[in-house]
Design an enzyme around this catalytic site. Structure first.
Site, PDB file in Angstrom:
ATOM      1  N   ARG A  72       0.833  -1.211   0.000  1.00  0.00           N
ATOM      2  CA  ARG A  72       0.000   0.000   0.000  1.00  0.00           C
ATOM      3  C   ARG A  72       0.870   1.264   0.000  1.00  0.00           C
ATOM      4  NH1 ARG A  72      -3.853  -0.017   4.701  1.00  0.00           N
ATOM      5  NH2 ARG A  72      -4.314   2.023   3.816  1.00  0.00           N
ATOM      6  N   GLN A 107      -8.459  10.577   7.745  1.00  0.00           N
ATOM      7  CA  GLN A 107      -8.242   9.186   8.192  1.00  0.00           C
ATOM      8  C   GLN A 107      -7.276   8.488   7.241  1.00  0.00           C
ATOM      9  OE1 GLN A 107     -12.388   7.454   9.413  1.00  0.00           O
ATOM     10  NE2 GLN A 107     -12.739   9.161   8.037  1.00  0.00           N
ATOM     11  N   ASN A 108      -6.910   9.171   6.169  1.00  0.00           N
ATOM     12  CA  ASN A 108      -6.054   8.538   5.164  1.00  0.00           C
ATOM     13  C   ASN A 108      -4.595   8.597   5.584  1.00  0.00           C
ATOM     14  OD1 ASN A 108      -8.426   8.293   3.852  1.00  0.00           O
ATOM     15  ND2 ASN A 108      -8.046   9.896   2.343  1.00  0.00           N
ATOM     16  N   ASP A 110      -2.165   8.103   3.213  1.00  0.00           N
ATOM     17  CA  ASP A 110      -1.453   8.089   1.920  1.00  0.00           C
ATOM     18  C   ASP A 110      -0.662   9.364   1.620  1.00  0.00           C
ATOM     19  OD1 ASP A 110      -3.455   9.965   1.095  1.00  0.00           O
ATOM     20  OD2 ASP A 110      -4.725   8.343   0.330  1.00  0.00           O
ATOM     21  N   HIS A 125      -5.157   8.836  11.641  1.00  0.00           N
ATOM     22  CA  HIS A 125      -4.834   7.400  11.662  1.00  0.00           C
ATOM     23  C   HIS A 125      -3.364   7.148  11.321  1.00  0.00           C
ATOM     24  CE1 HIS A 125      -9.316   6.001  11.214  1.00  0.00           C
ATOM     25  NE2 HIS A 125      -9.040   6.513  12.384  1.00  0.00           N
ATOM     26  N   CYS A 133      10.310   1.697  14.883  1.00  0.00           N
ATOM     27  CA  CYS A 133      11.109   0.589  15.429  1.00  0.00           C
ATOM     28  C   CYS A 133      10.391  -0.010  16.638  1.00  0.00           C
ATOM     29  CB  CYS A 133      12.486   1.124  15.835  1.00  0.00           C
ATOM     30  SG  CYS A 133      13.481  -0.069  16.751  1.00  0.00           S
ATOM     31  N   THR A 199     -15.999   9.312   3.380  1.00  0.00           N
ATOM     32  CA  THR A 199     -15.856   8.373   4.500  1.00  0.00           C
ATOM     33  C   THR A 199     -17.190   7.680   4.766  1.00  0.00           C
ATOM     34  OG1 THR A 199     -15.302   8.096   6.838  1.00  0.00           O
ATOM     35  CG2 THR A 199     -16.133  10.264   6.200  1.00  0.00           C
ATOM     36  N   ALA A 242     -16.060  13.212  -4.953  1.00  0.00           N
ATOM     37  CA  ALA A 242     -15.356  14.375  -4.415  1.00  0.00           C
ATOM     38  C   ALA A 242     -14.579  15.108  -5.509  1.00  0.00           C
ATOM     39  CB  ALA A 242     -14.404  13.933  -3.298  1.00  0.00           C
TER      40      ALA A 242
HETATM   41  P1  OAD Z   1     -14.316   3.404   3.730  1.00  0.00           P
HETATM   42  O1  OAD Z   1     -13.739   2.500   2.720  1.00  0.00           O
HETATM   43  O2  OAD Z   1     -15.017   2.792   4.893  1.00  0.00           O
HETATM   44  O3  OAD Z   1     -15.353   4.380   3.037  1.00  0.00           O
HETATM   45  C1  OAD Z   1     -15.055   5.060   1.854  1.00  0.00           C
HETATM   46  C2  OAD Z   1     -16.266   5.873   1.460  1.00  0.00           C
HETATM   47  O4  OAD Z   1     -15.912   6.641   0.326  1.00  0.00           O
HETATM   48  C3  OAD Z   1     -17.496   5.052   1.073  1.00  0.00           C
HETATM   49  O5  OAD Z   1     -18.611   5.514   1.823  1.00  0.00           O
HETATM   50  C4  OAD Z   1     -17.667   5.338  -0.414  1.00  0.00           C
HETATM   51  O6  OAD Z   1     -19.021   5.389  -0.809  1.00  0.00           O
HETATM   52  C5  OAD Z   1     -17.012   6.696  -0.543  1.00  0.00           C
HETATM   53  N1  OAD Z   1     -16.479   7.023  -1.886  1.00  0.00           N
HETATM   54  C6  OAD Z   1     -16.037   6.184  -2.856  1.00  0.00           C
HETATM   55  N2  OAD Z   1     -15.593   6.866  -3.922  1.00  0.00           N
HETATM   56  C7  OAD Z   1     -15.764   8.186  -3.634  1.00  0.00           C
HETATM   57  C8  OAD Z   1     -15.490   9.405  -4.329  1.00  0.00           C
HETATM   58  N3  OAD Z   1     -14.960   9.417  -5.552  1.00  0.00           N
HETATM   59  N4  OAD Z   1     -15.783  10.579  -3.713  1.00  0.00           N
HETATM   60  C9  OAD Z   1     -16.333  10.587  -2.463  1.00  0.00           C
HETATM   61  N5  OAD Z   1     -16.608   9.474  -1.776  1.00  0.00           N
HETATM   62  C10 OAD Z   1     -16.317   8.290  -2.330  1.00  0.00           C
HETATM   63  O7  OAD Z   1     -13.132   4.383   4.177  1.00  0.00           O
HETATM   64  P2  OAD Z   1     -13.003   5.251   5.505  1.00  0.00           P
HETATM   65  O8  OAD Z   1     -14.297   5.841   5.893  1.00  0.00           O
HETATM   66  O9  OAD Z   1     -11.854   6.145   5.287  1.00  0.00           O
HETATM   67  O10 OAD Z   1      -8.898   2.450   9.448  1.00  0.00           O
HETATM   68  O11 OAD Z   1     -12.615   4.146   6.560  1.00  0.00           O
HETATM   69  C11 OAD Z   1     -12.331   4.547   7.871  1.00  0.00           C
HETATM   70  C12 OAD Z   1     -11.258   3.672   8.458  1.00  0.00           C
HETATM   71  O12 OAD Z   1     -11.641   2.301   8.334  1.00  0.00           O
HETATM   72  C13 OAD Z   1      -9.930   3.744   7.726  1.00  0.00           C
HETATM   73  O13 OAD Z   1      -9.122   4.821   8.132  1.00  0.00           O
HETATM   74  C14 OAD Z   1      -9.300   2.428   8.073  1.00  0.00           C
HETATM   75  C15 OAD Z   1     -10.499   1.540   7.852  1.00  0.00           C
HETATM   76  O14 OAD Z   1     -10.496   0.332   8.508  1.00  0.00           O
HETATM   77  C16 OAD Z   1      -7.936   1.612   9.867  1.00  0.00           C
HETATM   78  O15 OAD Z   1      -7.299   0.893   9.124  1.00  0.00           O
HETATM   79  C17 OAD Z   1      -7.697   1.679  11.339  1.00  0.00           C
END
Ligand code: OAD
Length: 253
Positions: A72, A107-108, A110, A125, A133, A199, A242
């Site tokens: 990743r 939360q990203n 990247d 996150h 380490c 999100t 977005a």
């Molecule tokens: P998710 O994968 O849960 O959600 C991504 C969201 O983005 C979904 O609701 C999609 O519908 C939306 N989406 C997809 N394409 C899009 C676009 N072009 N524009 C806008 N929205 C779009 O990701 P997160 O909410 O970031 O944590 O997940 C939260 C946390 O869960 C992450 O930080 C990670 C994960 O497990 C850990 O690893 C601790």
């Protein structure tokens, strides 16, 4: 979406004294990075998070876990910020230029917001570009190539072959970094316009930020092509990508 909604949100954006934006994996989807949840290539559809994103998984199988995070890391280095990331950087510049405040909580892991030019970014996150380490706790930023060995040996503890590197991300069961939590709490204190972008709003405490903004009566905007648990309760639900909608907003601000 009627143009009047876009115009109303643009007007609120021009008036806001303190804008807070929370982003998730969806904002990086248009850069080619997979989201976690979703129908097709979502990461948690293909992998069990309990086998990859917990301290227990790392203790059990550090090779598999570090290989996956390194894959990743390399993918995110190859990705480019998209128009959504760039629009948020422009929105920050416009807001701070007129003397108002702007905070981006992501939360990203990247780093695409930084690369797009956003300045006040808080990686709640952690980051996939900083590894730690296991013996000394020191941070290490790997060069932009894949590691040679898995788990990667620590560069800080040559005398201890058990010292390895772990990705500097927050795993399930781990607390958020305290400085990130403090910053988020401060931002939420005086925010008057809150955007939740890309999100799924199911992972706490991040999902709690918008709950707080809704409860306090801030103007709340969700940008997501799919419904989420908060869609019915925000002031404006924008069913769009977005990278398509945010640039339109910026042209009106
Ligand atoms: P998710 O994968 O849960 O959600 C991504 C969201 O983005 C979904 O609701 C999609 O519908 C939306 N989406 C997809 N394409 C899009 C676009 N072009 N524009 C806008 N929205 C779009 O990701 P997160 O909410 O970031 O944590 O997940 C939260 C946390 O869960 C992450 O930080 C990670 C994960 O497990 C850990 O690893 C601790």
């Amino acid at each position: 979406m009627p143009d009047s909604v876009l115009a109303a949100i643009a007007a609120a954006t021009r008036r806001a004294r303190h804008i807070v934006v929370l982003t998730g994996a969806g904002i990086s989807a248009e850069s080619g990075l997979s989201t976690f949840r979703g129908p097709r290539d979502a990461l948690w559809s293909k992998h069990d998070p309990m086998q990859l994103a917990t301290p227990e998984a790392f203790a059990r199988d550090p090779e598999t876990v570090t290989r996956w995070y390194d894959w990743r890391r390399i993918n995110s280095l190859a990705a480019q910020p998209n128009p959504g990331h760039i629009a948020l950087a422009q929105l920050e510049a416009l807001t701070t230029a007129r003397g108002d405040r702007f905070a981006l909580l992501t939360q990203n892991v990247d780093r695409l917001h930084h690369r797009a030019g956003s300045r006040n970014v808080h990686e709640i996150h952690g980051s996939i570009h900083v590894w730690r380490c296991t013996r000394t706790g020191r941070d290490f930023e790997p060069p932009p190539e894949p590691f040679m060995r898995f788990p990667p040996p620590s560069p800080f503890a040559h005398d201890d072959p058990r010292a390895i590197l772990r990705p500097g991300v927050v795993w399930f069961g781990e607390p958020l970094p305290s400085d990130a939590l403090r910053t988020a709490a401060d931002a939420m204190e005086s925010c008057d316009l809150f955007f939740s972008i890309g999100t799924s709003s199911v992972v706490f405490p991040a999902a709690g930020f918008i709950e707080r903004a809704i409860a306090r009566g801030d103007i709340t905007v969700e940008v997501n092509p799919e419904p989420t648990p908060i869609s019915q309760r925000v002031a404006h639900t924008i069913r769009a990508k977005a990278g398509e909608w945010l640039p339109m907003l910026v042209t009106l601000v």
